[in-house]
Design a protein around this motif. Sequence first.
Motif, PDB file in Angstrom:
ATOM      1  N   GLY A   1     -26.860 -38.940 -59.204  1.00  0.00           N
ATOM      2  CA  GLY A   1     -27.501 -40.111 -59.814  1.00  0.00           C
ATOM      3  C   GLY A   1     -28.771 -40.446 -59.932  1.00  0.00           C
ATOM      4  O   GLY A   1     -30.228 -39.788 -60.168  1.00  0.00           O
ATOM      5  N   GLU A   2     -29.448 -41.899 -60.462  1.00  0.00           N
ATOM      6  CA  GLU A   2     -30.244 -42.647 -60.739  1.00  0.00           C
ATOM      7  C   GLU A   2     -30.566 -43.321 -59.929  1.00  0.00           C
ATOM      8  O   GLU A   2     -29.914 -43.675 -58.882  1.00  0.00           O
ATOM      9  CB  GLU A   2     -30.112 -43.037 -61.577  1.00  0.00           C
ATOM     10  CG  GLU A   2     -29.763 -42.300 -63.004  1.00  0.00           C
ATOM     11  CD  GLU A   2     -30.216 -42.699 -64.732  1.00  0.00           C
ATOM     12  OE1 GLU A   2     -29.969 -42.060 -65.648  1.00  0.00           O
ATOM     13  OE2 GLU A   2     -29.431 -44.166 -64.738  1.00  0.00           O
ATOM     14  N   ILE A   3     -31.953 -43.806 -59.564  1.00  0.00           N
ATOM     15  CA  ILE A   3     -32.250 -44.741 -58.428  1.00  0.00           C
ATOM     16  C   ILE A   3     -33.210 -45.293 -59.415  1.00  0.00           C
ATOM     17  O   ILE A   3     -34.542 -44.928 -59.962  1.00  0.00           O
ATOM     18  CB  ILE A   3     -33.357 -43.637 -57.021  1.00  0.00           C
ATOM     19  CG1 ILE A   3     -33.865 -44.699 -56.304  1.00  0.00           C
ATOM     20  CG2 ILE A   3     -33.967 -43.217 -57.647  1.00  0.00           C
ATOM     21  CD1 ILE A   3     -34.071 -44.568 -54.993  1.00  0.00           C
ATOM     22  N   THR A   4     -33.674 -46.483 -59.047  1.00  0.00           N
ATOM     23  CA  THR A   4     -34.767 -47.682 -59.353  1.00  0.00           C
ATOM     24  C   THR A   4     -34.922 -49.068 -58.628  1.00  0.00           C
ATOM     25  O   THR A   4     -34.143 -49.154 -57.442  1.00  0.00           O
ATOM     26  CB  THR A   4     -33.681 -49.313 -60.524  1.00  0.00           C
ATOM     27  OG1 THR A   4     -33.005 -48.162 -61.376  1.00  0.00           O
ATOM     28  CG2 THR A   4     -34.620 -49.793 -61.790  1.00  0.00           C
ATOM     29  N   ILE A   5     -36.248 -49.048 -58.610  1.00  0.00           N
ATOM     30  CA  ILE A   5     -37.193 -50.049 -57.288  1.00  0.00           C
ATOM     31  C   ILE A   5     -37.652 -50.772 -57.876  1.00  0.00           C
ATOM     32  O   ILE A   5     -38.310 -50.026 -58.887  1.00  0.00           O
ATOM     33  CB  ILE A   5     -37.701 -48.312 -56.638  1.00  0.00           C
ATOM     34  CG1 ILE A   5     -37.245 -47.099 -56.358  1.00  0.00           C
ATOM     35  CG2 ILE A   5     -38.565 -49.181 -55.953  1.00  0.00           C
ATOM     36  CD1 ILE A   5     -38.297 -46.454 -55.571  1.00  0.00           C
ATOM     37  N   ALA A   6     -37.353 -51.770 -58.039  1.00  0.00           N
ATOM     38  CA  ALA A   6     -37.396 -52.980 -58.751  1.00  0.00           C
ATOM     39  C   ALA A   6     -38.986 -53.040 -58.286  1.00  0.00           C
ATOM     40  O   ALA A   6     -39.325 -54.660 -59.130  1.00  0.00           O
ATOM     41  CB  ALA A   6     -36.645 -53.973 -58.405  1.00  0.00           C
ATOM     42  N   LYS A   7     -39.444 -53.329 -57.369  1.00  0.00           N
ATOM     43  CA  LYS A   7     -40.578 -53.333 -56.932  1.00  0.00           C
ATOM     44  C   LYS A   7     -41.851 -52.375 -57.183  1.00  0.00           C
ATOM     45  O   LYS A   7     -41.516 -51.313 -56.126  1.00  0.00           O
ATOM     46  CB  LYS A   7     -40.902 -54.539 -55.841  1.00  0.00           C
ATOM     47  CG  LYS A   7     -42.613 -54.931 -55.005  1.00  0.00           C
ATOM     48  CD  LYS A   7     -42.226 -55.356 -53.652  1.00  0.00           C
ATOM     49  CE  LYS A   7     -41.538 -56.807 -54.047  1.00  0.00           C
ATOM     50  NZ  LYS A   7     -42.017 -57.559 -52.528  1.00  0.00           N
ATOM     51  N   ASP A   8     -43.135 -52.428 -57.519  1.00  0.00           N
ATOM     52  CA  ASP A   8     -44.264 -51.711 -57.593  1.00  0.00           C
ATOM     53  C   ASP A   8     -44.627 -50.473 -56.397  1.00  0.00           C
ATOM     54  O   ASP A   8     -45.007 -51.487 -55.477  1.00  0.00           O
ATOM     55  CB  ASP A   8     -45.106 -51.857 -58.121  1.00  0.00           C
ATOM     56  CG  ASP A   8     -44.729 -52.199 -59.726  1.00  0.00           C
ATOM     57  OD1 ASP A   8     -43.847 -51.203 -59.994  1.00  0.00           O
ATOM     58  OD2 ASP A   8     -45.593 -52.699 -60.577  1.00  0.00           O
ATOM     59  N   ASN A   9     -44.553 -49.754 -56.319  1.00  0.00           N
ATOM     60  CA  ASN A   9     -46.008 -49.663 -54.673  1.00  0.00           C
ATOM     61  C   ASN A   9     -44.594 -49.823 -53.151  1.00  0.00           C
ATOM     62  O   ASN A   9     -45.674 -49.506 -52.486  1.00  0.00           O
ATOM     63  CB  ASN A   9     -47.414 -49.876 -54.652  1.00  0.00           C
ATOM     64  CG  ASN A   9     -48.251 -50.329 -55.424  1.00  0.00           C
ATOM     65  OD1 ASN A   9     -47.416 -49.090 -55.965  1.00  0.00           O
ATOM     66  ND2 ASN A   9     -48.549 -51.540 -56.089  1.00  0.00           N
ATOM     67  N   MET A  10     -43.760 -49.595 -53.958  1.00  0.00           N
ATOM     68  CA  MET A  10     -42.826 -49.339 -52.568  1.00  0.00           C
ATOM     69  C   MET A  10     -42.443 -48.032 -52.746  1.00  0.00           C
ATOM     70  O   MET A  10     -42.974 -47.106 -52.328  1.00  0.00           O
ATOM     71  CB  MET A  10     -40.945 -49.658 -52.551  1.00  0.00           C
ATOM     72  CG  MET A  10     -41.348 -51.723 -52.639  1.00  0.00           C
ATOM     73  SD  MET A  10     -39.675 -51.954 -52.930  1.00  0.00           S
ATOM     74  CE  MET A  10     -39.185 -51.799 -51.530  1.00  0.00           C
TER      75      MET A  10
END
Length: 263
Positions: free
Chosen positions: A84-93
């Motif tokens: 699948g695909e993952i998206t992280i909406a905030k930088d540096n997490m």
Amino acid sequence: HDALPISKTLYDAIFLSWQICEDSNGALDITIRPVADVWNIEESDSESFEIPELADIEDSLSLVGYEYISLDDSKCVEKEVAGGEITIAKDNMIIDLGATGKGYALDIIRNCLDTISVKGACISVGGSILVYGKKDDGSSWRVGIRDPQGASDEMIGYLEFPAGTNICVSTSGYYEKYFMVDGVRYHHILDRSTGKPADSGLASVTVVCENGLYSDALSTACFVLGYEQSFELLEKYDAEAIFIDEDNNIILYISEISEKTSD
């Protein structure tokens, strides 16, 4: 932020962990690593450990929030290659599966045992244990529960499972990694609502259920939540638990399903 493809194994581990983050209202949070780095309990020794400044804790909390993670498996064509695909909406997490990965390893191991027709095994990965099948002599399996106030080899009791059982047992306790400062115990199980070590009145939580990742994740979540606040979560995942408070009182949680089955 761009979506990144990840393997099925990693996708499943993050997805299942994320579900418990959601169901526990963040008592488990797989993005807690920046706070853990500020406290540095895991890497410090008694001479180097320092209680972090409140401002540093608050800064680290700005990078915490499983809610910023989104997962999508709808676009995958070859599941074996990419889960699948993952998206992280905030930088540096940072995603840290330290509270769920040991249990997930047990699930993978159990699948391997199924394919090679192993009759019986007891597998330990950190604080998570799988009992599987039968011993040669047909005796029950016993899994010890550590005395939170005792030495590392002292048990307060044990769980006994009959031959033929396939079950996972995970324990989270404040005795695993901690420092005492002015009579206060600073341990490694952190509560994102405060940015500090969880203060639920518990010394340890042991969770028993069929799924290893669930048992591992739930033991952490329930430690943060506390005894009574854990009931709904345990019931949802058909899990049972042994809570030990700071005075070494033992409290059992047995699911309604198990109670009905045993009648």
